[in-house]
Write a protein that holds these residues in place. Structure first.
Motif, PDB file in Angstrom:
ATOM      1  N   LYS A 146       0.857  -1.177   0.000  1.00 47.71           N
ATOM      2  CA  LYS A 146       0.000   0.000   0.000  1.00 47.71           C
ATOM      3  C   LYS A 146       0.891   1.223   0.000  1.00 47.71           C
ATOM      4  O   LYS A 146       1.855   1.292   0.751  1.00 47.71           O
ATOM      5  CB  LYS A 146      -0.862  -0.012   1.268  1.00 47.71           C
ATOM      6  N   CYS A 184      -3.077   3.751  -2.092  1.00 46.06           N
ATOM      7  CA  CYS A 184      -3.299   2.851  -3.214  1.00 46.06           C
ATOM      8  C   CYS A 184      -2.766   1.468  -2.849  1.00 46.06           C
ATOM      9  O   CYS A 184      -1.756   1.336  -2.176  1.00 46.06           O
ATOM     10  CB  CYS A 184      -2.570   3.352  -4.453  1.00 46.06           C
ATOM     11  N   HIS A 227      -2.788  -4.093  -7.362  1.00 45.94           N
ATOM     12  CA  HIS A 227      -3.926  -4.702  -8.006  1.00 45.94           C
ATOM     13  C   HIS A 227      -3.406  -5.751  -8.977  1.00 45.94           C
ATOM     14  O   HIS A 227      -2.491  -5.489  -9.745  1.00 45.94           O
ATOM     15  CB  HIS A 227      -4.719  -3.622  -8.744  1.00 45.94           C
ATOM     16  N   TRP A 258      -1.394   0.187  -9.465  1.00 40.71           N
ATOM     17  CA  TRP A 258      -1.811   0.638  -8.142  1.00 40.71           C
ATOM     18  C   TRP A 258      -3.200   1.254  -8.253  1.00 40.71           C
ATOM     19  O   TRP A 258      -3.435   2.097  -9.110  1.00 40.71           O
ATOM     20  CB  TRP A 258      -0.845   1.676  -7.593  1.00 40.71           C
ATOM     21  N   VAL A 259      -4.086   0.847  -7.412  1.00 44.86           N
ATOM     22  CA  VAL A 259      -5.428   1.438  -7.389  1.00 44.86           C
ATOM     23  C   VAL A 259      -5.792   1.769  -5.954  1.00 44.86           C
ATOM     24  O   VAL A 259      -5.337   1.098  -5.035  1.00 44.86           O
ATOM     25  CB  VAL A 259      -6.489   0.467  -7.935  1.00 44.86           C
ATOM     26  N   PRO A 260      -6.618   2.757  -5.757  1.00 42.13           N
ATOM     27  CA  PRO A 260      -7.049   3.077  -4.397  1.00 42.13           C
ATOM     28  C   PRO A 260      -7.767   1.896  -3.770  1.00 42.13           C
ATOM     29  O   PRO A 260      -8.527   1.198  -4.437  1.00 42.13           O
ATOM     30  CB  PRO A 260      -8.018   4.247  -4.586  1.00 42.13           C
ATOM     31  N   THR A 281      -9.295  -3.596  -3.565  1.00 41.49           N
ATOM     32  CA  THR A 281      -9.394  -2.329  -4.284  1.00 41.49           C
ATOM     33  C   THR A 281     -10.769  -1.738  -4.036  1.00 41.49           C
ATOM     34  O   THR A 281     -11.681  -2.415  -3.567  1.00 41.49           O
ATOM     35  CB  THR A 281      -9.206  -2.556  -5.784  1.00 41.49           C
TER      36      THR A 281
END
Lengths: 245, 965
Positions: free
Chosen positions: B829, B834, B837, B847-849, B863
């Motif tokens: 993280k 993020c 993923h 990377w995604v929130p 995610t």
């Protein structure tokens, strides 16, 4: 008058009141058992105690006795810790004497003194905390105390102070507002008749504004009256319940 | 928009007629009034009165639902923030929840209140402008300008004021306080990971209690003490005790004592390596004091102020700095430059910094020291003196041989074994007799004592003794007569019980000088190796066979004896612990070819076991003779709380680790064996090693007998005797042993050290050993970084490897990469929330929130769109290794998880691909030219996949049988 804005553009005073608002008033009657009448009042942060003895025989030199009415004897004192700067002695200074005299005048006008000739009524008032409007608090406390003592009066005596800032009349001034040096007026009113028991002002105020300030003070005094009336009724109710059983 | 009190700085922008719809809160205007005075306040008033601005003032403090009383001990600032937020919330509801309210605030409150409720947004002024008035050029300009001015102001205020340390107490009060127990004394250690935290390790004066640590939390309580200083600490009352930073909620949550430094009793005197920032970097420059700030190499040391003149001279250099003073009103200490090490970044410069940092001397030996050496030139070779009467001559009687790593020059131990006429066995350990050459109180002796140990770095070595001694006269080379100190045991031929021990000086003649690899081959019965052994090359076939048989018998017998003693020690609780060691392969030009984890073979253990035996018996002998002034080595039992991570990891993997004693630990470690993955056991062992405390030298007079115990080896007495060429402690032990066996005690005992001196010496040696260890580790890391630095992390296959997860951190996993022996953390993280993923095939997408949950067993990345991925402990993943370049500090490696699948070998993956894309071919061709010949060869031989397959089959077979049983 740099540094403080007594009345903001939005019409708020320093402590958040509107111009014509009173501070919170809380009062109790019958706080001392050995006195004939007693009362305690809080107006915002100003706190005062009043004790009434009499009517009784004249104490001291008999020559002071009045043939047709009772003698009203008032003494004002304020506790040494009542102000921000500690006082040296609680009573006897010029200011206390003057306030005592004012009280006396007020109550001579209110009490039916002719009912008790050749006797004496003592009113002792002590201020525990002074945050503006001490005279008003004293008068209000004394009224309650006199009522508690069962001494007949023409009416309640309700007092309130008023000031004048930026073309607006402010009622029930706090210490900060008093200290700002703006004109200030103390009014003791007999609300039912609208008669004025005492009116005192010691600063210059244009005649045009006087009416407005006076009206504001009278309005506030009537407000005080309703509050005091409620206190008295509450006290009587409690007392009657106690006597009832 | 509701501005916070921090926006006064941007007041002129707010005055612009374009900005409309501002709700001023009473709280804010009051703050403005009190902070900025009437002028600003009147400006605000006129702003409010001007109807074109469409601004209003909301007297929020007089509103019953917006007012919150300020609680005791809350800062006014915090209270203001809270009340502003409440007012904004109320306003949002007041407007029928239709119009979003934006609070404009400074950065830290933006972080705090972000996404707390719907409809109310918190952002900085800059963000606000960007979002709503992005076309307002003038506003942006002035905003930037104001930001800059603010930043500078902040820096200056940091520099000038803000920090005001307490004065140290005068020495007499300090001493009285220490004696009465009002203050405690200990050495300050700064946390490597967070600069704000430091510990003082306090040794309790009455030995009954364990050492404990006091937390010094923050810069102010530390009061100008530096890492390594001996300080006096006043403890805080228990109500102010804190939890340790980083200690997680399930772990040890006990409160630790806190305190603040009242005085420094002993400064840790040393110089520091720093790097100067470039001139453009105004960050570290203060106009008022005319000083630059230099950044130390060590993270634990604060920045040091250097006069501007010097700083400009040494821009971008690595320099050595001496700290002069630290005033109470200064945030940073003052220092001056005493030398430079060249610019940072190149291997040589970095190595020099490392040596300097650990105070390792690289000076050559002086003439006076060299003058004490015996003459050994080509014309006049040194030889043993045959007049030495009191030496036992083993040249004719014993078959002596040495086993060492390849290319080893300082051979200090030799072995022998033979059958006596009575049928019993005779085992001999022969150690180079260094004390014969290094006389007490000679110049050489003093120098050796100062160096205390030989420093081994991946590509070089700094000797404790001149090379004439270390690699020639003392070294037990093949085919020459050498002096030795021998320990000879007589063993029962079947039970291997020790019947008799003899200690003494001897003359030996080593016949074979074997490498570990060759010896292992012989032990395995692979006789074809003889071609590689020099000794056999010019020998007759017949003779060769006889000799070979003799040698093989000796090695086998030794291995047998060694395993017997090992088993015996195992009963006493000896642990089998390996650290992960990496050796660096270099070519002639010192280019790094590859990194390989060092392997432990049976032959290594055999030699080590013989040495342990010798050390143990020597320790017994010298303690017997000198119970108050013998130098021994102890290994205190580890603290139980250090095992918590090991236990948690093991538990998550389904094993139970019992750490109550060394025996229990050894047993449970043996049992924690996952048949499908042998790495698990290795990792657990490694974690256990990390939990151990360091073994220490000590003088027997300073310690009680029950504390002599060596935890790791399971022995009651232990010392170091077997490597006098590279350890000073062994020289002392040799002298002690000589004194112990000498008939005329009066003469030899004069040279012995008293208990007090010995203890001081031990402290020194321990300190140097620690430095050597640390330096070696850091040098290895340095080489690792250099190995990966020149590689393109995205293309090069060598930068991708298989990793095993062995622990979880707050936002990351701890990985071990067996291929290179690297341990490190990989983020799951990022700081802006993020998470990793992965696609359906397990490959990383980006990377995604999202959010991250973790326990000791697993970590789940989810995610925001609801897709999740789970990492379990001891799971294999594919990792990319890259280098994180740093200007002021040593570079570090960065690990990134590429895929959730185990890494497959490149060959195995490429085969199905029939036609690689032309660009790829081009890249491969280019890269081939840069790679040296040897490496390409190596890469081709890396056929790991088949091996693992076979290994798996083998394990499966084992499983089957056990199931049937």
């Amino acid at each position: 008058m740099a540094g403080l804005e007594l009345l903001s553009d939005q019409g708020y005073r320093v402590d958040g009141r509107r111009a014509g608002e009173l501070r919170k008033i809380q009062a109790r009657m019958g706080v001392f058992a050995q006195a004939d009448g007693s009362a305690y009042i809080e107006q915002g942060n100003t706190k005062a105690l009043a004790v009434v003895y009499g009517p009784h025989e004249i104490r001291g030199s008999r020559s002071r006795a009045l043939p047709d009415r009772a003698l009203v004897n008032c003494q004002y004192s304020s506790a040494t810790f009542s102000t921000a700067e500690r006082k040296r002695r609680p009573h006897g200074d010029r200011k206390s004497c003057e306030l005592g005299l004012q009280l006396r005048q007020t109550f001579e006008a209110a009490i039916l003194t002719q009912l008790h000739p050749r006797s004496q009524i003592d009113i002792y008032v002590q201020v525990l905390q002074a945050d503006g409007g001490t005279y008003a608090a004293c008068v209000n406390a004394a009224t309650l105390a006199v009522l508690d003592a069962g001494i007949p009066m023409r009416d309640f005596v309700c007092a309130c102070s008023a000031g004048f800032v930026d073309g607006t009349a402010l009622t029930d001034l706090s210490h900060v507002e008093e200290a700002s040096g703006s004109p200030q007026l103390a009014l003791a009113l007999l609300p039912a008749s609208g008669q004025i028991a005492l009116l005192e002002m010691d600063a210059r105020l244009h005649e045009d504004h006087l009416e407005q300030v006076l009206e504001a003070a009278a309005q506030a005094a009537r407000g005080v009256h309703t509050l005091l009336d409620r206190v008295v009724r509450q006290h009587v109710r409690e007392a009657s319940i106690l006597l009832g059983d | 928009m509701v501005p916070d009190s921090s926006v006064f700085d941007y007041f002129e922008i707010l005055e612009m007629p374009e900005l409309k719809g501002v709700i001023w809160l009473q709280t804010v205007t009051d703050a403005l009034h009190s902070k900025r005075g009437w002028r600003y306040y009147n400006k605000l008033r006129s702003l409010l009165k001007d109807p074109s601005h469409e601004c209003v003032l909301f007297a929020n403090e007089y509103h019953v639902s917006c007012y919150h009383a300020r609680e005791k001990q809350t800062l006014k600032k915090d209270w203001e923030k809270r009340i502003i937020y409440a007012a904004a919330l109320w306003y949002y509801k007041h407007c029928g929840e239709k119009i979003p309210i934006i609070i404009v605030a400074d950065e830290d409150s933006t972080k705090r209140y972000k996404v707390k409720s719907k409809g109310v947004y918190v952002m900085t002024f800059k963000e606000y402008l960007n979002k709503f008035y992005s076309d307002l050029e003038a506003a942006h300009n002035s905003c930037d300008f104001i930001d800059e001015a603010l930043y500078e102001e902040k820096l200056e205020s940091l520099e000038a004021s803000g920090i005001n340390y307490n004065k140290y107490l005068p020495p007499d009060i300090l001493e009285a306080g220490l004696k009465s127990g009002r203050y405690v004394e200990g050495i300050l250690y700064v946390n490597k990971h967070t600069k704000m935290e430091a510990f003082v390790r306090v040794q309790d004066t009455d030995q009954s209690e364990e050492d404990y640590e006091i937390l010094i939390d923050g810069i102010n309580p530390r009061n100008r003490a530096l890492h390594g200083d001996r300080v006096a600490v006043k403890m805080f009352p228990e109500s102010l005790w804190k939890r340790r930073m980083g200690a997680d909620h399930e772990g040890y949550s006990e409160y630790v004592p806190t305190g603040h430094v009242v005085g420094i009793t002993q400064k840790h005197k040393r110089d520091y390596i720093v790097t100067f920032p470039s001139k453009e970097d105004i960050l570290y420059y203060s106009r008022k004091t005319k000083k630059y700030l230099a950044v130390p190499w060590d993270y634990r040391i604060p920045r040091i102020r250097i006069s501007r003149k010097q700083a400009e001279k040494y821009q971008f250099c690595r320099a050595i700095i001496h700290i002069d003073s630290w005033d109470t009103d200064s945030r940073y200490p003052d220092g001056h430059v005493v030398g430079t090490l060249g610019t940072g970044g190149d291997l040589e410069g970095e190595m020099k910094s490392l040596l300097m940092e650990h105070d390792i001397s690289e000076r050559p030996f002086s003439e006076a020291q060299m003058g004490e050496l015996p003459v050994n030139t080509a014309e006049k070779p040194w030889s043993v003196d045959h007049e030495e009467q009191d030496r036992k001559d083993l040249r004719k009687t014993h078959l002596v041989f040495t086993i060492d790593p390849k290319g080893c020059e300082d051979v200090d131990d030799a072995l022998s074994v033979r059958t006596l006429s009575s049928g019993n066995l005779e085992l001999g350990v022969h150690i180079a007799d260094v004390t014969y050459f290094v006389k007490p109180k000679s110049h050489l002796d003093k120098e050796a004592r100062a160096r205390a140990t030989t420093y081994y770095l991946p590509d070089r070595r700094y000797d404790m003794l001149p090379s004439v001694l270390s690699s020639n006269l003392c070294s037990l080379l093949r085919g020459v007569d050498r002096y030795a100190m021998s320990v000879i045991w007589e063993l029962d031929m079947t039970t291997y019980e020790i019947k008799k021990v003899w200690y003494g000086r001897s003359i030996i003649h080593s016949t074979y000088q074997l490498s570990y690899e060759a010896a292992q081959e012989l032990l395995d019965g692979n006789l074809s190796i003889t071609g590689n052994i020099e000794e056999f090359q010019d020998m007759e076939e017949k003779e060769k066979e006889d000799r070979l048989q003799e040698l093989t018998w000796a090695i086998e017998k030794l291995a047998d004896i060694a395993s017997h003693f090992r088993a015996q020690r195992g009963l006493d609780g000896a642990l089998d612990l390996d650290g992960i060691e990496i050796s660096v392969l270099l070519d002639e030009e010192k280019n790094i070819l590859d990194l390989v984890p060092r392997q432990q073979r049976r032959i290594h253990r055999m030699v080590a076991e013989c040495m342990i035996l010798a050390n143990h018996w020597v320790a017994r002998k010298i303690y017997e003779s000198f119970p108050r002034q013998a130098l021994l080595r102890r290994h205190p039992p580890p603290r139980q709380n250090l095992f918590s991570e090991l236990k948690q990891s093991a538990k998550a993997g389904g094993f139970h680790i019992d750490t109550s004693s060394n025996r229990a630990l050894a047993l449970s470690l043996d049992n924690a064996y996952d048949v499908s993955d042998p790495m698990v056991n290795k990792l657990l062992r490694n974690m256990a090693t990390l939990a151990m405390s360091n073994a220490l030298y000590f003088s027997t007079g300073s310690c009680r007998e029950r504390e002599f115990h060596h935890y790791g080896l399971g022995l009651d007495k232990y010392t170091h005797f077997t490597s006098p060429i590279r350890r000073y402690a062994d020289i002392i032990v040799h002298r002690l042993l000589m004194a112990a066996i000498a008939e005329d005690k009066t003469k030899t005992e004069l040279n012995l050290l008293s208990d007090r001196c010995l203890e001081e010496l031990c402290d020194h040696i321990n300190e140097r050993h620690r430095a050597a260890k640390l330096c070696q580790r850091q040098a290895t890391e340095l080489f690792q970084c250099h190995f990966f630095r020149d590689k393109d992390a995205d293309r090069d296959e060598r930068c991708v490897a298989d990793g095993i997860i062995y622990a979880f951190r707050d936002t990351a996993v701890q990985l071990y990469i067996p291929r290179y022996g690297i341990k490190g953390t990989a983020n799951l993280k990022t700081k802006d929330g993020c998470v990793l993923h992965f696609g359906a095939n397990g490959e990383k997408i980006g990377w995604v929130p999202g959010a991250l949950w973790r326990s000791h067993k697993q970590a789940d990345c989810v995610t925001s769109s609801g897709q999740g991925v789970t990492f379990r402990i001891f799971e294999h993943v594919t990792v990319k290794i890259s280098v994180q370049a740093q200007q002021y500090h040593p570079n570090s490696l960065r690990l990134e998880i590429l895929s959730k699948k185990p890494y497959l070998d490149p060959e195995a993956r490429h085969t199905p691909k029939s036609s690689p894309s032309p660009t790829r071919e081009l890249v491969e061709e280019n890269s081939k030219e840069n790679i040296p010949e040897e490496y390409r060869q190596f890469q081709q031989t890396k056929g790991e996949s088949l091996y693992t397959l076979l290994e798996e089959m083998k394990n499966l077979a084992i499983q089957d049988i056990s199931n049937n049983l």
